[in-house]
Design an enzyme around this catalytic site. Structure first.
Site, PDB file in Angstrom:
ATOM      1  N   GLY A 642       0.799  -1.224   0.000  1.00  0.00           N
ATOM      2  CA  GLY A 642       0.000   0.000   0.000  1.00  0.00           C
ATOM      3  C   GLY A 642       0.827   1.267   0.000  1.00  0.00           C
ATOM      4  CB  THR A 926      -4.002   0.795  -0.259  1.00  0.00           C
ATOM      5  OG1 THR A 926      -2.865   1.123   0.547  1.00  0.00           O
ATOM      6  CG2 THR A 926      -5.052   1.882  -0.113  1.00  0.00           C
ATOM      7  CB  CYS A 927      -1.064  -3.604   1.745  1.00  0.00           C
ATOM      8  SG  CYS A 927      -0.158  -2.224   2.482  1.00  0.00           S
ATOM      9  CG  PHE A 928      -3.593  -6.817   2.403  1.00  0.00           C
ATOM     10  CD1 PHE A 928      -2.578  -7.685   2.039  1.00  0.00           C
ATOM     11  CD2 PHE A 928      -3.447  -6.069   3.568  1.00  0.00           C
ATOM     12  CE1 PHE A 928      -1.451  -7.822   2.831  1.00  0.00           C
ATOM     13  CE2 PHE A 928      -2.329  -6.207   4.367  1.00  0.00           C
ATOM     14  CZ  PHE A 928      -1.314  -7.083   4.000  1.00  0.00           C
TER      15      PHE A 928
END
Length: 959
Positions: A642, A926-928
């Protein structure tokens, strides 16, 4: 045009048992091959007469040691006698003109047969003028085939048939004999290389040209249509038989005009049907005669086993011959294909791709059979050379079921011993190549390089299809066709990592992956072939023994690989390089007893993101290919993807801001382009660093919001650009230039008075500059004779000449990161898609597809989640937003407002339930690509919280 609308009964029941009579093949005897693989070389086809020949191959190990010198070049020589009697004989090494495999034969013989494709060829020793052969004499008597000639004979036959039916209505089969003169004509004409090459001419006095071959393809198709409209289909079947015999022993030359006959054969309407797997519908016979039916009226004939059998032989060899012609002929073919109409061009691409699909499904079926037989200690398919390579010259018995699921005999004998060829469903699911779901369950369907690396049919088809791709991308074509039209979904069933490694070795490239294959295990020289004792090109799947080294990889023809497959290869190469860099850093640290960072770490301050980022890139220029980790100083957060997305998003937005004077926004197209300011060392360094940033984004699989035109990506990969690219960038100016180019009035000089070979432009500081387009261009006026040169120079200045140093610095920075072998597989369109994603600028997101891939955490199951009020409210909120609002919400959840290049269905999207309403805002990871929401008390409260979160958030908090 009139066609025969009489009785449409199909007469094929006795074709299988009846060989073409002597009147069909004067002065000809057909060579037969026994089931044990030995040849009875009594004679050959096409009136060649008696001559000795033998199949020689560098793969086969059938190279004889000695030969009796008393044997005449025209003698009939058996394999056994050759193996025991050859001594001090000179040999010729050559490539088969059909399958492309390397072959070896004694220099004194007149003919030989390839043991791979079973095709017979004549050597330079062959005497065409020998009276006993009579080929030239016979060919010269045959007039070129034309629609009118065929119709004239067909009319006479049909009239005789009609009279016979009127007088002897019960005896219909005897009436079919009235078409015998037509059958004789078709067999003689289509069994003659010389006659077929001169047939269906477009011009009487034709001079070889790159613009088009001398073939009237419309007349060819009308002729075939005429024959298929007859009440009996045997004349057309006789035509197919003649063509098949001709292709088995062709007279090939290297002249481009001699390609005409092969292009004519590509128009045969039966070819697509021999590559289909499913049965025709049960009511096909009824539908075929129903006027309103969309089914082909000759479906029963096309789907018959006999027709499929001979049609498969034809397309197999036609593709082989066309793919293995020399460079001069290839150049003509590419130019001819570039002049095809869009419909004609696409139909040929679809046909070749259908052929490739057919071969891939054959291999998949064999692979499944091998897996099934592993525990039974049985070979997956016969190991006899004769069984593997012999294409039967005899048609099947008429008692065979015409609608059997098995392949045509020619195909099934090559690819499988099973009579029930296709055990799989007619439509196989295709998983995204980068999907992690398929890793265990679906990998059993993945073909390794050993299964297809020596399949000559795949290689020749891919090579031939590459001629069409060259025609499309040559810049000489007006064909409207996307490069993605060449994708073949069945190629997604290969192990792309193995294919990529094999391709690197086959092409002599230095391997960029950790699993580099040894050159000695992959590349076999001619001497290796000569010493080979292997009797077949490739070992059977599932059988024990060594597998021959592959000579073909799909990465050699990347236009066949889907974008998902290419992305999988890119990620594989990038991860291999990251791992390699980490290992090098670790070993360096151990050796030097120092601490070395295994990642490329970027530590920046949010308010100084540009300066800090460029400093990190300059200081760590050698570490750019390490795994990227981003840290915002003073903020709590671990980069699992993210932070990296956010860093790229903010940095590129600031770097590409027109206020910086590096790029400017073109009002005509709303694209960003390089400014025409004077170059200086500082600006060139900035262009270099911007190129590095874009390269890092692509290397780390991050989508950016870029407003660059497509021409930028063409220039990045050294593809030719033209005036159309200028039109996309400056549409209004291009329109005016087009008007100048099309103006032919006598008052041209008065209308365009004041135009010289120079141009003036205003830089970012409103300073006006004037430059000459050619030497002393300010003194040379534009007139009718040089207007096209002016337009070309004018457009090239903005695309190339005026930005040359800036772009070279930008390109050098980009390729300092993007320089792996995998990127050479991409087209400019694909690079743009991977880097920028798919921009749904004028439409909303496909929520139906997004719902189908969404995962839910904190719920009992998917059905329970769908029934939950909070989930229903989310999708209602999403659907009610404007296009801009949906982009903003997607940016909040995933870190990007664009969908992946492979489509929204390849996204990972999660919704997680945190618990009861606590008054907090929703949280995005947002990373995932994950949205975490509470069970809010009301819809209005949820809408308010989510709206505030997506509009006011920045980093790990609120603005």
């Amino acid at each position: 045009m009139p066609f025969y609308a009489g009785n449409t009964e199909v007469f094929v029941s006795h074709m299988a048992m009846e060989q073409p009579r002597s009147s069909h093949q004067p002065n000809q005897q057909v060579s037969r091959r026994g089931t044990n693989g030995d040849s009875n070389h009594a004679s050959s086809s096409n009136g060649f007469g008696v001559a000795g020949y033998i199949g020689w191959s560098l793969f086969s190990g059938l190279i004889p040691k000695s030969v009796d010198p008393s044997l005449s070049p025209n003698s009939s020589i058996s394999s056994a006698s050759l193996a025991s009697s050859i001594d001090n004989t000179d040999y010729v090494l050559d490539g088969c003109k059909c399958c492309g495999n390397i072959i070896k034969y004694p220099s004194h013989i007149q003919k030989y047969r390839c043991v791979f494709c079973d095709t017979m060829f004549v050597t330079n020793n062959y005497d065409f003028n020998t009276p006993s052969h009579g080929i030239k004499a016979l060919s010269q008597k045959l007039e070129p085939i034309s629609f009118q000639a065929v119709k004239r004979i067909a009319d006479v036959c049909f009239e005789e048939f009609r009279k016979h039916i009127a007088e002897n209505s019960p005896s219909r089969v005897a009436g079919f004999e009235k078409f015998r003169p037509l059958e004789d004509y078709l067999y003689r004409s289509f069994n003659s290389f010389d006659c077929l090459s001169r047939s269906f001419p477009l011009f009487k006095n034709y001079k070889l040209s790159h613009s088009q071959p001398n073939v009237d393809f419309k007349e060819v198709r009308e002729t075939f249509k005429l024959l298929l409209s007859l009440p009996v289909k045997k004349p057309f079947f006789v035509l197919l038989t003649a063509v098949s015999n001709l292709l088995q022993s062709p007279l090939l030359t290297e002249a481009p005009e001699d390609l005409n006959w092969l292009l004519i054969l590509l128009e045969l309407p039966t070819l697509p049907f021999c590559l289909r797997f499913g049965k025709p519908p049960a009511d096909a016979s009824q539908n075929a005669t129903t006027p309103t039916s969309r089914m082909h009226p000759n479906i029963i004939f096309f789907e018959s086993r006999e027709v499929k059998n001979v049609s498969y032989k034809i397309i197999e060899r036609v593709i082989g011959f066309l793919s293995n012609c020399d460079e001069v002929c290839v150049n003509y073919l590419v130019n001819w294909f570039a002049k095809y109409s869009t419909i004609e061009f696409k139909s040929k691409v679809e046909l070749i791709n259908l052929y490739i699909t057919f071969q891939m499904r054959s291999l998949l079926n064999r692979f499944q059979e091998a897996e099934h037989d592993k525990g039974k200690n049985q070979p997956a398919f016969p190991e006899s050379l004769a069984q593997r390579r012999y294409l039967s010259e005899n048609l099947p018995n008429s008692g065979h079921d015409k609608f059997n699921d098995s392949l045509p005999t020619s195909a099934s004998t090559v690819n499988s011993s099973s009579s029930n060829f296709l055990q799989m469903p007619s439509r196989l699911p295709v998983w995204p190549a980068n999907s992690k779901k398929r890793s265990k369950k679906n990998d059993k369907f993945r073909l390794g390089i050993a299964q297809y690396g020596n399949e000559w049919r795949l290689k020749t088809a891919a090579k031939f299809l590459s001629f069409f791709y060259q025609a499309l991308t040559s810049g000489k074509s007006d064909i409207r066709c996307e490069s993605s039209f060449f994708y073949n979904s069945m190629v997604d069933f290969i192990n792309v990592k193995q294919d990529f490694d094999a391709w690197q070795t086959l092409s002599g490239k230095k391997s960029t992956t950790k699993t580099e294959l040894k050159v000695n295990d992959m590349v076999i020289s001619v001497n290796d072939y000569l010493r080979s004792a292997v009797s077949v090109p490739i070992s059977p799947i599932g059988a024990s023994g060594n597998v021959s080294s592959p000579t073909f990889a799909f990465c050699q023809f990347p236009f066949l690989l889907s974008l998902a497959g290419k992305i999988s290869i890119i990620e594989y190469e990038a991860k291999s390089q990251m791992s390699k860099k980490a290992e090098e850093a670790f070993l360096h640290a151990v050796n030097k007893k120092t601490i070395v960072e295994v990642h490329f770490k970027v530590r920046i301050r949010r308010d100084q993101i540009t300066n800090d980022s460029l400093r990190c890139i300059k200081e760590n220029a050698k570490d750019l290919k390490k795994s990227l980790k981003v840290e915002f100083i003073g903020e709590v957060g671990i980069d699992a993807g993210g932070l990296k997305k956010e860093w790229f998003l903010i940095l590129t937005k600031k770097l590409l801001d027109p206020l910086n004077g590096l790029f400017y926004n073109i009002d005509q197209s709303n694209y960003l382009w390089f400014t025409l300011n004077a170059d200086n060392a500082e600006s060139l360094e900035l262009y270099y660093l911007i190129g590095v940033v874009l390269g890092l984004a692509m290397y780390n699989s991050t989508i950016l919001d870029l407003k660059f035109p497509h021409v930028l990506f063409k220039l990045l990969f050294d593809k030719p650009v033209g005036f159309q690219d200028y039109c996309d960038l400056f549409p209004e100016t291009a329109s005016n230039l087009k008007k100048m180019g099309s103006y032919d009035g006598d008052d041209f000089n008065e209308v365009f008075d004041g135009f010289y070979f120079d141009l003036s432009y205003k830089d970012a500081f409103d300073k006006i500059h004037t430059v000459d387009l050619i030497e002393k261009g300010g003194e040379i006026a534009v007139n009718k004779s040089n207007k096209n040169s002016y337009i070309k120079k004018y457009s090239e200045y903005f695309l190339i000449d005026g930005i040359k140093e800036k772009f070279e610095a930008f390109k050098r920075g980009f390729h300092s990161v993007i320089n792996g072998n995998s990127y050479s597989l991409l087209s400019p369109e694909e690079v743009e898609l991977i880097l920028c994603g798919s921009d749904e600028a004028n439409s909303k997101f496909d929520l139906v597809s997004l719902k189908s891939v969404t995962k839910y955490n904190g719920f009992a199951d998917i059905s329970a989640a769908d029934k939950t009020a909070i989930v229903k409210w989310f999708w209602e909120f999403f659907e009610g937003l404007s296009i801009a609002g949906q982009k903003k919400l997607m940016l909040f959840i995933t870190g990007s407002d664009r969908i992946p290049a492979t489509g929204i269905v390849s996204m990972n999207f999660k919704i997680t339930k945190l618990g009861s309403d606590t008054g907090r805002l929703p949280v995005a990871h947002t990373c995932f690509n994950e949205l975490c929401i509470y069970e809010y008390s009301s819809k209005d409260n949820f809408f308010s919280k989510l709206s505030m979160a997506m509009n006011e958030s920045e980093g790990f908090g609120i603005k």
